[in-house]
Motif scaffolding. Structure first.
Motif, PDB file in Angstrom:
ATOM      1  N   PRO A   1      20.726  60.180  48.059  1.00  0.00           N
ATOM      2  CA  PRO A   1      20.888  59.803  46.650  1.00  0.00           C
ATOM      3  C   PRO A   1      21.912  58.512  46.164  1.00  0.00           C
ATOM      4  O   PRO A   1      22.081  58.334  45.212  1.00  0.00           O
ATOM      5  CB  PRO A   1      21.348  61.175  46.200  1.00  0.00           C
ATOM      6  CG  PRO A   1      22.122  61.892  47.154  1.00  0.00           C
ATOM      7  CD  PRO A   1      21.373  61.273  48.403  1.00  0.00           C
ATOM      8  N   ARG A   2      22.675  58.285  47.378  1.00  0.00           N
ATOM      9  CA  ARG A   2      23.694  57.275  47.089  1.00  0.00           C
ATOM     10  C   ARG A   2      23.238  55.944  46.877  1.00  0.00           C
ATOM     11  O   ARG A   2      22.176  55.373  47.380  1.00  0.00           O
ATOM     12  CB  ARG A   2      24.708  57.444  48.391  1.00  0.00           C
ATOM     13  CG  ARG A   2      25.451  58.700  48.552  1.00  0.00           C
ATOM     14  CD  ARG A   2      26.225  58.517  49.823  1.00  0.00           C
ATOM     15  NE  ARG A   2      25.538  58.280  51.028  1.00  0.00           N
ATOM     16  CZ  ARG A   2      26.102  57.931  52.253  1.00  0.00           C
ATOM     17  NH1 ARG A   2      27.281  57.829  52.253  1.00  0.00           N
ATOM     18  NH2 ARG A   2      25.206  57.686  53.392  1.00  0.00           N
ATOM     19  N   ARG A   3      23.984  55.238  46.266  1.00  0.00           N
ATOM     20  CA  ARG A   3      23.568  53.558  46.198  1.00  0.00           C
ATOM     21  C   ARG A   3      24.199  52.982  47.445  1.00  0.00           C
ATOM     22  O   ARG A   3      24.946  53.448  48.107  1.00  0.00           O
ATOM     23  CB  ARG A   3      24.525  53.083  44.988  1.00  0.00           C
ATOM     24  CG  ARG A   3      24.200  53.222  43.625  1.00  0.00           C
ATOM     25  CD  ARG A   3      24.942  52.576  42.617  1.00  0.00           C
ATOM     26  NE  ARG A   3      24.796  52.985  41.362  1.00  0.00           N
ATOM     27  CZ  ARG A   3      24.048  52.505  40.683  1.00  0.00           C
ATOM     28  NH1 ARG A   3      23.354  51.351  40.735  1.00  0.00           N
ATOM     29  NH2 ARG A   3      23.824  52.798  39.104  1.00  0.00           N
ATOM     30  N   PRO A   4      23.254  52.102  48.074  1.00  0.00           N
ATOM     31  CA  PRO A   4      21.883  51.490  47.455  1.00  0.00           C
ATOM     32  C   PRO A   4      20.814  52.173  47.998  1.00  0.00           C
ATOM     33  O   PRO A   4      19.798  51.551  47.933  1.00  0.00           O
ATOM     34  CB  PRO A   4      22.240  49.988  48.003  1.00  0.00           C
ATOM     35  CG  PRO A   4      22.802  50.090  49.172  1.00  0.00           C
ATOM     36  CD  PRO A   4      23.725  51.245  49.363  1.00  0.00           C
TER      37      PRO A   4
ATOM     38  N   PRO B   1      25.554  54.872  57.756  1.00  0.00           N
ATOM     39  CA  PRO B   1      26.955  55.269  58.104  1.00  0.00           C
ATOM     40  C   PRO B   1      27.631  56.597  57.665  1.00  0.00           C
ATOM     41  O   PRO B   1      27.070  56.661  56.439  1.00  0.00           O
ATOM     42  CB  PRO B   1      27.802  53.912  57.912  1.00  0.00           C
ATOM     43  CG  PRO B   1      27.078  53.313  56.986  1.00  0.00           C
ATOM     44  CD  PRO B   1      25.647  53.740  57.078  1.00  0.00           C
ATOM     45  N   ILE B   2      28.454  57.297  58.245  1.00  0.00           N
ATOM     46  CA  ILE B   2      29.093  58.539  57.732  1.00  0.00           C
ATOM     47  C   ILE B   2      30.360  58.425  58.366  1.00  0.00           C
ATOM     48  O   ILE B   2      30.378  58.321  59.744  1.00  0.00           O
ATOM     49  CB  ILE B   2      28.129  59.873  57.781  1.00  0.00           C
ATOM     50  CG1 ILE B   2      28.994  60.846  57.185  1.00  0.00           C
ATOM     51  CG2 ILE B   2      27.940  60.204  59.409  1.00  0.00           C
ATOM     52  CD1 ILE B   2      28.043  62.177  57.057  1.00  0.00           C
TER      53      ILE B   2
ATOM     54  N   TRP C   1      21.944  66.275  52.241  1.00  0.00           N
ATOM     55  CA  TRP C   1      20.685  65.428  52.292  1.00  0.00           C
ATOM     56  C   TRP C   1      20.479  64.542  53.644  1.00  0.00           C
ATOM     57  O   TRP C   1      19.549  63.724  53.773  1.00  0.00           O
ATOM     58  CB  TRP C   1      20.877  64.245  51.102  1.00  0.00           C
ATOM     59  CG  TRP C   1      21.868  63.294  51.138  1.00  0.00           C
ATOM     60  CD1 TRP C   1      22.116  62.316  52.000  1.00  0.00           C
ATOM     61  CD2 TRP C   1      23.051  63.523  50.591  1.00  0.00           C
ATOM     62  NE1 TRP C   1      23.250  61.772  51.866  1.00  0.00           N
ATOM     63  CE2 TRP C   1      23.943  62.398  50.857  1.00  0.00           C
ATOM     64  CE3 TRP C   1      23.674  64.204  49.556  1.00  0.00           C
ATOM     65  CZ2 TRP C   1      25.239  62.278  50.350  1.00  0.00           C
ATOM     66  CZ3 TRP C   1      24.796  64.047  48.740  1.00  0.00           C
ATOM     67  CH2 TRP C   1      25.737  63.106  49.248  1.00  0.00           C
ATOM     68  N   GLY C   2      21.191  64.893  54.658  1.00  0.00           N
ATOM     69  CA  GLY C   2      20.953  64.562  55.904  1.00  0.00           C
ATOM     70  C   GLY C   2      21.702  65.182  57.249  1.00  0.00           C
ATOM     71  O   GLY C   2      22.480  66.229  57.116  1.00  0.00           O
ATOM     72  N   THR C   3      21.362  64.599  58.338  1.00  0.00           N
ATOM     73  CA  THR C   3      21.766  65.378  59.560  1.00  0.00           C
ATOM     74  C   THR C   3      22.776  64.541  60.289  1.00  0.00           C
ATOM     75  O   THR C   3      22.421  63.352  60.569  1.00  0.00           O
ATOM     76  CB  THR C   3      20.593  65.796  60.478  1.00  0.00           C
ATOM     77  OG1 THR C   3      19.772  66.596  59.733  1.00  0.00           O
ATOM     78  CG2 THR C   3      21.113  66.487  61.716  1.00  0.00           C
TER      79      THR C   3
ATOM     80  N   MET D   1      24.658  59.093  60.352  1.00  0.00           N
ATOM     81  CA  MET D   1      23.806  60.156  59.680  1.00  0.00           C
ATOM     82  C   MET D   1      22.430  59.689  59.383  1.00  0.00           C
ATOM     83  O   MET D   1      22.016  58.637  59.215  1.00  0.00           O
ATOM     84  CB  MET D   1      24.374  60.450  58.358  1.00  0.00           C
ATOM     85  CG  MET D   1      23.871  61.538  57.682  1.00  0.00           C
ATOM     86  SD  MET D   1      22.594  61.179  56.405  1.00  0.00           S
ATOM     87  CE  MET D   1      23.476  60.134  55.263  1.00  0.00           C
ATOM     88  N   ALA D   2      21.354  60.719  59.652  1.00  0.00           N
ATOM     89  CA  ALA D   2      19.961  60.399  59.388  1.00  0.00           C
ATOM     90  C   ALA D   2      19.515  61.245  58.187  1.00  0.00           C
ATOM     91  O   ALA D   2      19.546  62.279  58.114  1.00  0.00           O
ATOM     92  CB  ALA D   2      19.143  60.706  60.576  1.00  0.00           C
ATOM     93  N   ALA D   3      19.191  60.414  56.973  1.00  0.00           N
ATOM     94  CA  ALA D   3      18.597  61.239  55.761  1.00  0.00           C
ATOM     95  C   ALA D   3      17.537  61.891  55.877  1.00  0.00           C
ATOM     96  O   ALA D   3      16.476  61.586  56.738  1.00  0.00           O
ATOM     97  CB  ALA D   3      18.638  60.217  54.774  1.00  0.00           C
ATOM     98  N   TYR D   4      17.517  63.035  55.117  1.00  0.00           N
ATOM     99  CA  TYR D   4      16.096  63.912  55.115  1.00  0.00           C
ATOM    100  C   TYR D   4      15.234  62.612  54.204  1.00  0.00           C
ATOM    101  O   TYR D   4      15.498  61.940  53.574  1.00  0.00           O
ATOM    102  CB  TYR D   4      16.528  65.097  54.047  1.00  0.00           C
ATOM    103  CG  TYR D   4      17.208  66.033  54.786  1.00  0.00           C
ATOM    104  CD1 TYR D   4      17.654  65.915  55.992  1.00  0.00           C
ATOM    105  CD2 TYR D   4      17.455  66.891  53.897  1.00  0.00           C
ATOM    106  CE1 TYR D   4      18.286  67.046  56.554  1.00  0.00           C
ATOM    107  CE2 TYR D   4      18.521  67.944  54.375  1.00  0.00           C
ATOM    108  CZ  TYR D   4      18.810  67.977  55.577  1.00  0.00           C
ATOM    109  OH  TYR D   4      19.534  68.983  56.255  1.00  0.00           O
TER     110      TYR D   4
END
Length: 377
Positions: free
Chosen positions: A3-6, A126-127, A140-142, A149-152
């Motif tokens: 859900p984060r930009r961008p 990146p996380i 929203w990710g793993t 991080m890999a997003a759902y």
């Protein structure tokens, strides 16, 4: 689904925005397809409209997929066995980070299967999870690596079926199974159940219902099976899938209305080929199924098109990184009263003389004495 930009802008219509054809892999013998292979070439166009040859973009081969049928007569232990030999027509597309393996599979019992496999590399972000004493995760990710991080996300496909079941006057309906009411004469023991049918008479959509075993079929009411005395038909063995999760006011939802329902039916039109509309690269709303299915068209006993939305809701695992093992999903079309008996009965029985299987022998130690007094194995 980040859900984060961008990242909220990431919403790819792979076929419409990029094109499965122009991203087709040029396949290699012994790698992408195994066995006795026939390849087909294809073409794409360059920026000036000139044809560009793509070699070996489709492969055709046969494969063994276990048993087609078997029965053992318990009276004399005589067994009938036939292997399931399939003809596979396959292509592979690389769409940015993902590979899609698309195969049409035909077997000798009249089944037609469309199989999709998703593999390739996860779309990562990146996380700040490098501090082991204060690990960071997101809902929203793993986390799949240090700082990674890999997003759902979801992969949703629309399978367009333009049927001609013994002609073009076809009808889509769904069949459900329900318990018979307990009745002193007809169902005294409460053991019976029945199948009910609901015809989709107008263009529109429907959803799956696993609890009622809802099965969709396409039939021709003018052709009656001589054995079942019901119309000839093909069953759509749908892939139960979660539909689009994005919010109703999101641009992704507005652009991809086809992904809100599992089954759609429309009246055939020559130029209606793409579920989300013809031009999706910068679309702001759906110009496809949601508009076509809203027409008050009669779709009973006429030339129809059936659309099945299916796919994968992919919540990545660490095991999917850095290259993910293939996720597999398929839709199968099965004859249902189209034949009067099993069409695979003429498939030759499986025999050892033909298959030449080998037997694994457990190693055994045999000691023998000889004149030297030593043991030999």
């Amino acid at each position: 689904m980040n859900p984060r930009r961008p990242y909220h802008r990431k919403q790819a219509f792979d076929a419409g925005d990029v094109g499965f054809g122009i991203t087709a892999n040029q396949l290699s013998l012994g790698c992408d397809c195994l066995g006795h292979i026939h390849y087909f070439n294809g073409y794409r166009t360059d920026s000036k409209g000139n044809p560009v040859l793509l070699q070996n973009v489709i492969c055709m081969h046969e494969q063994d997929n276990g048993l087609q049928l078997k029965h053992t007569n318990y009276r004399n232990n005589a067994a009938t066995v036939a292997r399931k030999r399939e003809l596979v027509v396959q292509m592979i597309c690389t769409v940015s980070n993902y590979e899609y393996v698309l195969a049409w599979i035909f077997d000798q019992a009249g089944n037609i299967e469309h199989e999709v496999r998703a593999t390739g590399i996860l779309s990562t972000m990146p996380i700040d999870n490098l501090d082991e004493s204060n690990p960071v995760t997101v809902p929203w990710g793993t986390n799949v690596g240090p700082g990674v991080m890999a997003a759902y996300h979801q992969h949703l496909f629309s399978l367009r079926i333009d049927p001609a079941i013994d002609g073009h006057n076809n009808t889509l309906f769904y069949e459900e199974s329900e318990a018979l009411p307990v009745h002193k004469e007809t169902n005294n023991f409460g053991m019976g159940y029945r199948a009910t049918s609901t015809v989709m008479k107008k263009a529109g959509f429907a959803d799956l219902n696993v609890m009622r075993n809802r099965i969709f079929k396409i039939r021709n009411d003018s052709q009656i099976n001589a054995v079942s005395l019901k119309p000839v038909a093909y069953k759509i063995h749908a892939a139960p899938s979660q539909m689009l999760l994005m919010g109703p006011d999101s641009f992704a939802r507005k652009r991809a209305a086809f992904a809100e329902h599992a089954m759609w039916v429309t009246k055939y039109q020559d130029d209606e080929l793409y579920a989300a509309g013809e031009f999706t690269n910068q679309s702001r709303k759906d110009t496809g199924l949601s508009e076509w299915a809203a027409r008050p068209d009669n779709v009973e006993n006429t030339d129809i098109v059936v659309w099945h939305t299916f796919g994968l809701t992919h919540n990545p695992r660490p095991e999917d990184f850095p290259v993910m093992p293939a996720e597999q999903i398929s839709v199968r079309l099965q004859p249902d009263g189209f034949f009067t008996k099993n069409p695979a009965l003429d498939v030759p029985q499986s025999t050892q003389a033909f298959n030449q299987s080998t037997l694994h022998q457990e190693a055994t130690t045999i000691a023998s004495c000889c004149s030297s007094g030593k043991s030999h194995l």
